[in-house]
Design a protein around this motif. Structure first.
Motif, PDB file in Angstrom:
ATOM      1  N   ARG A 121      37.443  21.682  42.872  1.00 12.69           N
ATOM      2  CA  ARG A 121      38.166  22.575  43.774  1.00 12.69           C
ATOM      3  C   ARG A 121      38.274  23.961  43.148  1.00 12.69           C
ATOM      4  O   ARG A 121      38.627  24.093  41.982  1.00 12.69           O
ATOM      5  N   ARG A 122      37.946  24.963  43.946  1.00  8.69           N
ATOM      6  CA  ARG A 122      38.160  26.357  43.551  1.00  8.69           C
ATOM      7  C   ARG A 122      39.476  26.787  44.172  1.00  8.69           C
ATOM      8  O   ARG A 122      39.622  26.812  45.402  1.00  8.69           O
ATOM      9  N   VAL A 123      40.455  27.158  43.323  1.00  8.37           N
ATOM     10  CA  VAL A 123      41.830  27.390  43.772  1.00  8.37           C
ATOM     11  C   VAL A 123      42.247  28.823  43.456  1.00  8.37           C
ATOM     12  O   VAL A 123      42.041  29.315  42.340  1.00  8.37           O
ATOM     13  N   ALA A 124      42.828  29.494  44.444  1.00  5.94           N
ATOM     14  CA  ALA A 124      43.274  30.883  44.249  1.00  5.94           C
ATOM     15  C   ALA A 124      44.468  30.933  43.311  1.00  5.94           C
ATOM     16  O   ALA A 124      45.394  30.118  43.404  1.00  5.94           O
ATOM     17  N   GLN A 125      44.434  31.911  42.412  1.00  2.75           N
ATOM     18  CA  GLN A 125      45.556  32.100  41.492  1.00  2.75           C
ATOM     19  C   GLN A 125      45.810  33.577  41.300  1.00  2.75           C
ATOM     20  O   GLN A 125      44.938  34.417  41.560  1.00  2.75           O
ATOM     21  N   PRO A 126      47.016  33.946  40.826  1.00  2.00           N
ATOM     22  CA  PRO A 126      47.318  35.358  40.588  1.00  2.00           C
ATOM     23  C   PRO A 126      46.415  35.956  39.523  1.00  2.00           C
ATOM     24  O   PRO A 126      45.953  35.265  38.614  1.00  2.00           O
ATOM     25  N   ALA A 144      52.707  48.354  47.159  1.00  7.42           N
ATOM     26  CA  ALA A 144      52.158  47.687  45.974  1.00  7.42           C
ATOM     27  C   ALA A 144      53.102  46.601  45.482  1.00  7.42           C
ATOM     28  O   ALA A 144      52.670  45.495  45.122  1.00  7.42           O
ATOM     29  N   ALA A 145      54.397  46.910  45.469  1.00  4.95           N
ATOM     30  CA  ALA A 145      55.369  45.915  45.018  1.00  4.95           C
ATOM     31  C   ALA A 145      55.333  44.678  45.912  1.00  4.95           C
ATOM     32  O   ALA A 145      55.332  43.539  45.426  1.00  4.95           O
ATOM     33  N   GLY A 146      55.298  44.888  47.221  1.00  2.68           N
ATOM     34  CA  GLY A 146      55.295  43.762  48.143  1.00  2.68           C
ATOM     35  C   GLY A 146      54.048  42.903  48.023  1.00  2.68           C
ATOM     36  O   GLY A 146      54.119  41.672  47.984  1.00  2.68           O
ATOM     37  N   LEU A 147      52.896  43.549  47.946  1.00  2.00           N
ATOM     38  CA  LEU A 147      51.645  42.798  47.856  1.00  2.00           C
ATOM     39  C   LEU A 147      51.534  42.042  46.534  1.00  2.00           C
ATOM     40  O   LEU A 147      51.151  40.860  46.515  1.00  2.00           O
ATOM     41  N   CYS A 148      51.860  42.711  45.434  1.00  2.00           N
ATOM     42  CA  CYS A 148      51.762  42.036  44.140  1.00  2.00           C
ATOM     43  C   CYS A 148      52.748  40.880  44.054  1.00  2.00           C
ATOM     44  O   CYS A 148      52.416  39.801  43.535  1.00  2.00           O
ATOM     45  N   LEU A 149      53.955  41.082  44.563  1.00  2.00           N
ATOM     46  CA  LEU A 149      54.954  40.016  44.555  1.00  2.00           C
ATOM     47  C   LEU A 149      54.445  38.792  45.319  1.00  2.00           C
ATOM     48  O   LEU A 149      54.494  37.665  44.818  1.00  2.00           O
ATOM     49  N   LYS A 150      53.948  39.000  46.526  1.00  2.05           N
ATOM     50  CA  LYS A 150      53.475  37.860  47.323  1.00  2.05           C
ATOM     51  C   LYS A 150      52.248  37.203  46.680  1.00  2.05           C
ATOM     52  O   LYS A 150      52.049  35.991  46.766  1.00  2.05           O
ATOM     53  N   ALA A 151      51.416  38.020  46.012  1.00  6.83           N
ATOM     54  CA  ALA A 151      50.223  37.492  45.352  1.00  6.83           C
ATOM     55  C   ALA A 151      50.521  36.906  43.973  1.00  6.83           C
ATOM     56  O   ALA A 151      49.595  36.473  43.276  1.00  6.83           O
ATOM     57  N   GLY A 152      51.789  36.905  43.574  1.00 10.72           N
ATOM     58  CA  GLY A 152      52.187  36.226  42.345  1.00 10.72           C
ATOM     59  C   GLY A 152      51.949  36.991  41.067  1.00 10.72           C
ATOM     60  O   GLY A 152      51.972  36.391  39.985  1.00 10.72           O
ATOM     61  N   SER A 153      51.726  38.307  41.143  1.00 13.83           N
ATOM     62  CA  SER A 153      51.429  39.107  39.960  1.00 13.83           C
ATOM     63  C   SER A 153      52.515  40.150  39.718  1.00 13.83           C
ATOM     64  O   SER A 153      52.755  40.999  40.590  1.00 13.83           O
ATOM     65  N   PRO A 154      53.164  40.156  38.563  1.00 14.72           N
ATOM     66  CA  PRO A 154      54.079  41.248  38.240  1.00 14.72           C
ATOM     67  C   PRO A 154      53.326  42.571  38.220  1.00 14.72           C
ATOM     68  O   PRO A 154      52.132  42.621  37.904  1.00 14.72           O
ATOM     69  N   LEU A 413      43.952  40.376  45.847  1.00 13.47           N
ATOM     70  CA  LEU A 413      44.775  40.444  44.646  1.00 13.47           C
ATOM     71  C   LEU A 413      44.855  39.101  43.923  1.00 13.47           C
ATOM     72  O   LEU A 413      45.670  38.935  43.017  1.00 13.47           O
ATOM     73  N   CYS A 414      44.022  38.167  44.343  1.00 17.04           N
ATOM     74  CA  CYS A 414      43.949  36.870  43.666  1.00 17.04           C
ATOM     75  C   CYS A 414      42.571  36.689  43.041  1.00 17.04           C
ATOM     76  O   CYS A 414      41.573  37.212  43.524  1.00 17.04           O
ATOM     77  N   THR A 415      42.537  35.951  41.958  1.00 15.19           N
ATOM     78  CA  THR A 415      41.288  35.457  41.412  1.00 15.19           C
ATOM     79  C   THR A 415      41.280  33.945  41.648  1.00 15.19           C
ATOM     80  O   THR A 415      41.965  33.470  42.560  1.00 15.19           O
ATOM     81  N   TRP A 416      40.512  33.184  40.887  1.00 16.17           N
ATOM     82  CA  TRP A 416      40.552  31.736  41.088  1.00 16.17           C
ATOM     83  C   TRP A 416      40.327  30.999  39.781  1.00 16.17           C
ATOM     84  O   TRP A 416      39.906  31.555  38.777  1.00 16.17           O
ATOM     85  N   ARG A 417      40.660  29.749  39.826  1.00 18.12           N
ATOM     86  CA  ARG A 417      40.374  28.824  38.734  1.00 18.12           C
ATOM     87  C   ARG A 417      39.810  27.554  39.373  1.00 18.12           C
ATOM     88  O   ARG A 417      39.774  27.440  40.612  1.00 18.12           O
TER      89      ARG A 417
END
Length: 428
Positions: A121-126, A144-154, A413-417
């Motif tokens: 499985r390829r899974v999206a992560q921050p 930027a704050a809203g998008l990064c927050l929802k995407a899990g990245s400080p 704003l996500c990568t994957w693992r």
């Protein structure tokens, strides 16, 4: 000169220390935010939106102080810096729209099973800790704050020196949202001052910041690309073109071009060059120019356009490679789709281009021939905006060839693992 006694290094030391403290705090918060359930992130976004509305007067007062302190602003720059009740409401609505979007973290992007029974499985992560460097437009901080927050990245935000008071007032609303959801304050941080050394420290913070996103003019982006030791998601200039094809509906062309150029001249999606088909230039160009002139636009025109309207100022070759960000439009006459594409390839920045035509094949040829991140058919280039794409907001426009192109929203704003699930398999 010995580095220990280097005055430049000594002067930059407070900024470096401040950046490192912020980055360490962000990395400490990253694990919490990456695993935060959607409900917590959405609660933070909705509470921040409510705070933007309740603190609107304070935000506008801070913005008025920024405007009063700024010197020698062009009309376009003043427009980018200015907040009003409508724009504050737009920031709040943007956060609410981001909250309504699906959580991008943990999505299964692909899944397959191998002959040995292993499930992949390829899974999206921050992405991790993001550094955002932007100029003048205070609303970028909220987006930027809203998008990064929802995407899990400080995110660590460094706005322009002209908008420091506005940025602080907006950040106070974001903090109110984070606290309402029980999330760490360090999920969203802002630079403490306008020290340019803070930007330099961000660019060199390999291992502390995972991605730098610059959003501003050519000078900022050039500096970031030259100095960064951290991966960069950047865009070049917004040198956008509108091509009025021979089969364009004249009324549509007039309406679209007026909006594409003059709705807001200081945004990166504003049309900077009009390309008009030679077949219709004598009949339509006077109306297009007349409409824009009535709206306060000035022009730089090639010889063929000046043959139709001799009073137009002559363009230099450099004018066609200039992002005006002002009420100035370059004008060139071209011979059909291929000629328009050739002009765009020579002078454009691979941002956004539009064709106005009733000929479907011409539109397909134009869109297929572009290398730009966004192509439009019978629509204003000013639609190149994450909110208009349904992303809730955008953190910028990417014009590079890797990872993301066009408006950058939650998914970008996500990568994957990879997750690999077995039932006891061993490799022979």
């Amino acid at each position: 000169m010995n580095a220990i006694t280097d005055p430049a290094r000594d002067a930059a030391e407070p900024a470096r220390a401040a950046l490192e403290a912020a980055a360490h705090a962000a990395r400490a918060a990253a694990s919490t935010l990456a695993r935060a359930p959607r409900e917590s992130k959405d609660r933070a976004l909705l509470a921040a939106a409510a705070a933007l509305r309740s603190r609107s007067a304070a935000i506008l007062a801070a913005n008025a102080a920024d405007l009063a302190a700024a010197e020698e602003l062009t009309d376009a720059f003043r427009d980018r810096l200015t907040l009003n009740p409508k724009r504050v409401e737009a920031m709040a609505l943007g956060l609410e729209e981001i909250a309504a979007l699906p959580d991008p973290v943990g999505r299964v992007l692909a899944e397959w099973t191998r002959p040995n029974g292993l499930v992949f499985r390829r899974v999206a992560q921050p992405i991790g800790v993001i550094g955002m460097i932007y100029e003048s437009r205070p609303n970028v901080g909220a987006d930027a704050a809203g998008l990064c927050l929802k995407a899990g990245s400080p995110v660590i935000l460094r706005g322009g020196r002209e908008s420091l008071r506005s940025a602080a007032a907006i950040h106070a609303c974001i903090l109110e949202g984070l606290r309402a959801a029980g999330l760490p304050d360090s999920c969203v941080q802002v630079a403490p001052n306008a020290d340019r050394a803070f930007v330099g420290a961000m660019l060199k913070a390999a291992g502390l910041i995972d991605l730098i996103i610059p959003r501003g003019g050519k000078g900022l982006v050039t500096r970031v690309m030259e100095e960064a030791r951290v991966p960069v998601l950047a865009h070049a200039e917004g040198l956008c073109h509108t091509f009025v094809h021979a089969a364009a509906d004249p009324a549509m062309a007039r309406s679209i071009l007026a909006n594409a150029k003059m709705r807001r001249t200081g945004v990166c999606g504003a049309t900077e060059t009009l390309l008009i088909d030679r077949a219709i230039a004598p009949s339509l160009l006077p109306d297009l120019i007349g409409d824009l002139r009535a709206l306060g636009c000035d022009f730089r025109a090639d010889a063929a356009a000046r043959a139709v309207l001799p009073e137009l100022p002559a363009a230099t070759e450099a004018d066609f490679s200039t992002e005006w960000l002002d009420a100035v439009l370059s004008v060139a006459v071209v011979d059909g789709v291929e000629s328009a594409l050739d002009h765009i390839r020579r002078h454009g920045s691979e941002h956004t281009e539009a064709i106005i035509t009733e000929d479907a094949q011409a539109a397909r040829d134009f869109l297929d021939g572009l290398q730009s991140a966004v192509g439009l058919w019978n629509a204003s280039t000013q639609f190149c905006d994450g909110g208009e794409f349904g992303f809730g907001a955008e953190i910028g426009i990417a014009t590079g060839r890797l990872h993301a192109r066009g408006p950058v929203g939650l998914e970008q704003l996500c990568t994957w693992r990879y997750h690999v699930i077995g039932t006891g398999q061993v490799r022979p």
